[in-house]
Design a protein around this motif. Structure first.
Motif, PDB file in Angstrom:
ATOM      1  N   SER A  44       0.873  -1.091  -0.062  1.00  0.00           N
ATOM      2  CA  SER A  44       0.073  -0.104  -0.052  1.00  0.00           C
ATOM      3  C   SER A  44       0.936   1.321   0.075  1.00  0.00           C
ATOM      4  CB  SER A  44      -0.755   0.014   1.092  1.00  0.00           C
ATOM      5  OG  SER A  44      -1.560   1.260   1.899  1.00  0.00           O
ATOM      6  N   GLU A 134      17.557  11.556   7.065  1.00  0.00           N
ATOM      7  CA  GLU A 134      16.045  10.989   7.288  1.00  0.00           C
ATOM      8  C   GLU A 134      15.977   9.551   6.687  1.00  0.00           C
ATOM      9  OE1 GLU A 134      13.354  13.634   5.121  1.00  0.00           O
ATOM     10  OE2 GLU A 134      14.470  15.202   5.815  1.00  0.00           O
TER      11      GLU A 134
ATOM     12  N   PRO B  28      15.431  12.650  12.261  1.00  0.00           N
ATOM     13  CA  PRO B  28      14.292  13.529  12.096  1.00  0.00           C
ATOM     14  C   PRO B  28      12.986  12.885  11.438  1.00  0.00           C
ATOM     15  CG  PRO B  28      15.980  13.736  10.286  1.00  0.00           C
ATOM     16  CD  PRO B  28      16.530  12.650  11.287  1.00  0.00           C
ATOM     17  N   LEU B  29      11.960  13.624  11.337  1.00  0.00           N
ATOM     18  CA  LEU B  29      10.796  13.260  10.611  1.00  0.00           C
ATOM     19  C   LEU B  29      11.020  13.428   8.973  1.00  0.00           C
ATOM     20  CD1 LEU B  29       8.236  15.085  12.748  1.00  0.00           C
ATOM     21  CD2 LEU B  29       8.680  12.614  12.880  1.00  0.00           C
ATOM     22  N   ARG B  30      10.259  12.729   8.423  1.00  0.00           N
ATOM     23  CA  ARG B  30      10.614  12.918   6.998  1.00  0.00           C
ATOM     24  C   ARG B  30      10.102  14.198   6.506  1.00  0.00           C
ATOM     25  NH1 ARG B  30      11.984  12.922   2.878  1.00  0.00           N
ATOM     26  NH2 ARG B  30      10.669  11.987   1.363  1.00  0.00           N
ATOM     27  N   ALA B  31      10.778  15.144   5.869  1.00  0.00           N
ATOM     28  CA  ALA B  31      10.315  16.431   5.700  1.00  0.00           C
ATOM     29  C   ALA B  31       9.112  16.865   5.019  1.00  0.00           C
ATOM     30  CB  ALA B  31      11.311  17.386   5.359  1.00  0.00           C
ATOM     31  N   ASN B  32       9.125  15.915   3.798  1.00  0.00           N
ATOM     32  CA  ASN B  32       7.939  16.175   2.924  1.00  0.00           C
ATOM     33  C   ASN B  32       6.702  15.339   3.160  1.00  0.00           C
ATOM     34  OD1 ASN B  32       8.383  13.490   1.915  1.00  0.00           O
ATOM     35  ND2 ASN B  32       8.703  14.054  -0.067  1.00  0.00           N
ATOM     36  N   LEU B  33       6.567  14.918   4.388  1.00  0.00           N
ATOM     37  CA  LEU B  33       5.288  14.205   5.076  1.00  0.00           C
ATOM     38  C   LEU B  33       4.963  14.888   6.171  1.00  0.00           C
ATOM     39  CD1 LEU B  33       6.306  10.214   4.949  1.00  0.00           C
ATOM     40  CD2 LEU B  33       5.140  11.604   2.986  1.00  0.00           C
ATOM     41  N   GLU B  37       1.207  11.503   8.402  1.00  0.00           N
ATOM     42  CA  GLU B  37       1.898  10.576   7.358  1.00  0.00           C
ATOM     43  C   GLU B  37       3.193   9.847   7.928  1.00  0.00           C
ATOM     44  OE1 GLU B  37       0.407  12.782   3.042  1.00  0.00           O
ATOM     45  OE2 GLU B  37       1.898  13.529   4.368  1.00  0.00           O
ATOM     46  N   ILE B  41       2.794   5.876   8.070  1.00  0.00           N
ATOM     47  CA  ILE B  41       3.634   5.384   7.252  1.00  0.00           C
ATOM     48  C   ILE B  41       4.178   3.971   7.688  1.00  0.00           C
ATOM     49  CG2 ILE B  41       6.023   6.148   7.488  1.00  0.00           C
ATOM     50  CD1 ILE B  41       4.229   5.802   4.152  1.00  0.00           C
ATOM     51  N   VAL B  42       4.385   3.809   9.075  1.00  0.00           N
ATOM     52  CA  VAL B  42       4.993   2.642   9.760  1.00  0.00           C
ATOM     53  C   VAL B  42       4.088   1.466   9.369  1.00  0.00           C
ATOM     54  CG1 VAL B  42       6.159   1.738  11.818  1.00  0.00           C
ATOM     55  CG2 VAL B  42       6.666   4.192  11.177  1.00  0.00           C
ATOM     56  N   GLN B  44       1.299   1.286   7.661  1.00  0.00           N
ATOM     57  CA  GLN B  44       0.964   1.216   6.127  1.00  0.00           C
ATOM     58  C   GLN B  44       2.196   0.328   5.480  1.00  0.00           C
ATOM     59  OE1 GLN B  44       0.956   4.737   3.934  1.00  0.00           O
ATOM     60  NE2 GLN B  44      -0.121   3.950   2.383  1.00  0.00           N
ATOM     61  N   TYR B  45       3.437   0.578   5.839  1.00  0.00           N
ATOM     62  CA  TYR B  45       4.436  -0.021   4.902  1.00  0.00           C
ATOM     63  C   TYR B  45       4.588  -1.417   5.723  1.00  0.00           C
ATOM     64  CZ  TYR B  45       8.856  -1.155   3.197  1.00  0.00           C
ATOM     65  OH  TYR B  45      10.063  -1.914   2.619  1.00  0.00           O
ATOM     66  N   LEU B  49      -1.031  -1.763   5.417  1.00  0.00           N
ATOM     67  CA  LEU B  49      -2.489  -1.557   5.617  1.00  0.00           C
ATOM     68  C   LEU B  49      -2.886  -0.402   4.908  1.00  0.00           C
ATOM     69  CD1 LEU B  49      -2.579  -1.060   9.500  1.00  0.00           C
ATOM     70  CD2 LEU B  49      -3.347  -2.932   8.225  1.00  0.00           C
ATOM     71  N   PRO B  50      -4.116  -0.147   4.399  1.00  0.00           N
ATOM     72  CA  PRO B  50      -4.520   0.811   3.554  1.00  0.00           C
ATOM     73  C   PRO B  50      -4.217   2.443   4.243  1.00  0.00           C
ATOM     74  CG  PRO B  50      -6.320  -0.735   3.655  1.00  0.00           C
ATOM     75  CD  PRO B  50      -5.203  -1.118   4.615  1.00  0.00           C
ATOM     76  N   PHE B  51      -3.904   3.261   3.624  1.00  0.00           N
ATOM     77  CA  PHE B  51      -3.441   4.454   4.055  1.00  0.00           C
ATOM     78  C   PHE B  51      -4.638   4.813   5.178  1.00  0.00           C
ATOM     79  CE2 PHE B  51      -3.644   9.040   4.804  1.00  0.00           C
ATOM     80  CZ  PHE B  51      -2.539   9.318   5.312  1.00  0.00           C
ATOM     81  N   ARG B  90       5.816   7.559  16.416  1.00  0.00           N
ATOM     82  CA  ARG B  90       6.349   7.075  15.089  1.00  0.00           C
ATOM     83  C   ARG B  90       7.044   5.736  15.701  1.00  0.00           C
ATOM     84  NH1 ARG B  90      10.884   9.676  11.398  1.00  0.00           N
ATOM     85  NH2 ARG B  90      12.032   9.455  13.424  1.00  0.00           N
TER      86      ARG B  90
END
Lengths: 264, 146
Positions: A44, A134, B28-33, B37, B41-42, B44-45, B49-51, B90
């Motif tokens: 997903s 990251e 750090p956190l993912r800057a573009n999420l 998210e 993402i944890v 989900q990946y 799981l569906p988002f 997270r």
């Protein structure tokens, strides 16, 4: 003697570094390709990254890109048709314009457009991800960056370049028909015969493989260049510069190799 | 609590707990999420799981800490508490055997962090198995005696 030895050592070191960088790039590309065909990669999360990449690389630019491709194609086709008529070679006008525009100009134009827009963005993003740690942060929470961040970008980028090339080529073929025969359908048979003459199995295969290689290059090279950035912020622009230069040379190499394959 | 005397001790401690999920200024956190998210993402990946399902889990955790206001913000827009909460959740959503909070004084520079940590971990009780805090001995007086 000492200076000459030092010079040779420096040259050798540089050449070795260059070879190693290309080796790492090829290894990364091969790994991305293997992951692309690994069903376990597609979950997903990775599917959503692929879709986002296609959205940003192809869908977002589609109207503007198609308009530009149509204008450029029409102008080039008109030049070829007019010139051919002037020299009394009208029967070759369609074939020449299809060869120039569809086989060569549009695939190259597409990949350059995507490289400048998405390739540079991917390179910068990956370099900053690498510099900010990251990537390690993702690994720490059990998310494989290769599968979550990089492979989906490669897949999305390749699909985008291929789709944009295909759409612009179809549009150019329609414009070529209109430029040569006008807006009517009586000459579809003649048109089909010329297209079949141009698109030999070798030419068709070369165009398809070239588009796929362009798609791979436009994502694999920027990602790898971003990953090679030393973890200091001032190296980010250098990583982008290196990635873009390397990408330009690879695109040109693929283009020249495809020309050689078709015409030599 | 794990009291440290220097950075070498800290590094050795982190290395000795490879299964721990680290909450650290170095990760750090993912800057573009967005925060949501980054947490979603944890699962989900990892669990495919569906988002929407993963985001519901992340939202529920944010709600428990009263931090849903920051759910759609990205890293540069976060204050230190919001950033810490995002990193902590997270790690929590991963359900690792140990959560390791590394030098909370750096993660929460504008907050009296010992009571804040205690209340946050109490609210999240049941969501994690074990949590240890790595801090330097000279910060020990800040913590309430047990």
């Amino acid at each position: 003697m000492h200076t000459a030895l030092e010079f040779l050592t420096r040259i050798g070191g540089g050449a070795l570094g260059w070879l190693k960088a290309w080796g790492r790039l090829l290894t990364f590309g091969a790994r991305a390709l293997v992951e692309t065909f690994t069903p376990a990669v597609y979950n997903s999360a990775t599917r959503s990254v692929v879709l986002k990449q296609i959205y940003f690389t192809a869908w977002q630019i589609l109207p503007g890109f198609l308009l530009f491709a149509a204008l450029l194609s029409y102008v080039v086709i008109q030049i070829v048709v007019t010139t051919a008529r002037d020299f009394g070679l009208s029967e070759f006008a369609l074939e020449v314009s299809v060869r120039v525009v569809v086989l060569e100009t549009l695939p190259l134009l597409t990949v350059l457009f995507v490289a400048l827009r998405s390739g540079a963005a991917i390179n910068t993003e990956v370099a900053l991800m690498n510099i900010n740690n990251e990537i390690r942060a993702l690994e720490d929470v059990g998310v494989d960056p290769m599968r979550f961040e990089f492979t989906p970008r490669v897949i999305g980028g390749a699909i985008s370049v291929f789709a944009l090339t295909l759409l612009s080529c179809i549009l150019a073929l329609i414009l070529a028909y209109i430029a040569v025969y006008g807006v009517q359908s009586w000459n579809v048979g003649d048109f089909s015969r010329v297209i079949a003459k141009v698109f030999t199995p070798v030419a068709f295969l070369t165009l398809s493989v070239k588009s796929l290689l362009f798609g791979l290059a436009v994502t694999v090279i920027p990602i790898r260049a971003g990953l090679e950035a030393p973890r200091m912020l001032f190296f980010a622009p250098i990583a982008v510069l290196r990635g873009m230069v390397r990408l330009f040379f690879v695109i040109m190499f693929i283009e020249v190799a495809s020309l050689a394959l078709i015409y030599m | 609590m794990i009291w440290l005397n220097d950075s070498a001790e800290r590094e050795a401690m982190i290395e000795s707990l490879p299964a721990a999920a680290l909450v650290s200024v170095e990760l750090p956190l993912r800057a573009n999420l967005s925060v949501l998210e980054n947490i979603a993402i944890v699962p989900q990946y990892r669990q495919n799981l569906p988002f929407e399902v993963a985001a519901d889990q992340a939202w529920a955790l944010l709600a428990r800490l009263n931090q849903t206001d920051c759910a759609f913000k990205r890293d540069p827009s976060l204050n230190c508490v919001e950033r810490f909460v995002a990193k902590l959740l997270r790690a929590v959503i991963l359900r690792p055997p140990i959560i390791l909070i590394d030098r909370p004084a750096i993660l929460l520079p504008d907050v009296c962090y010992p009571p804040f940590l205690a209340s946050a971990l109490q609210v999240l009780e049941g969501e994690y198995e074990d949590c240890r805090i790595l801090d330097y001995v000279w910060n020990a007086p800040l913590y309430a005696p047990r």
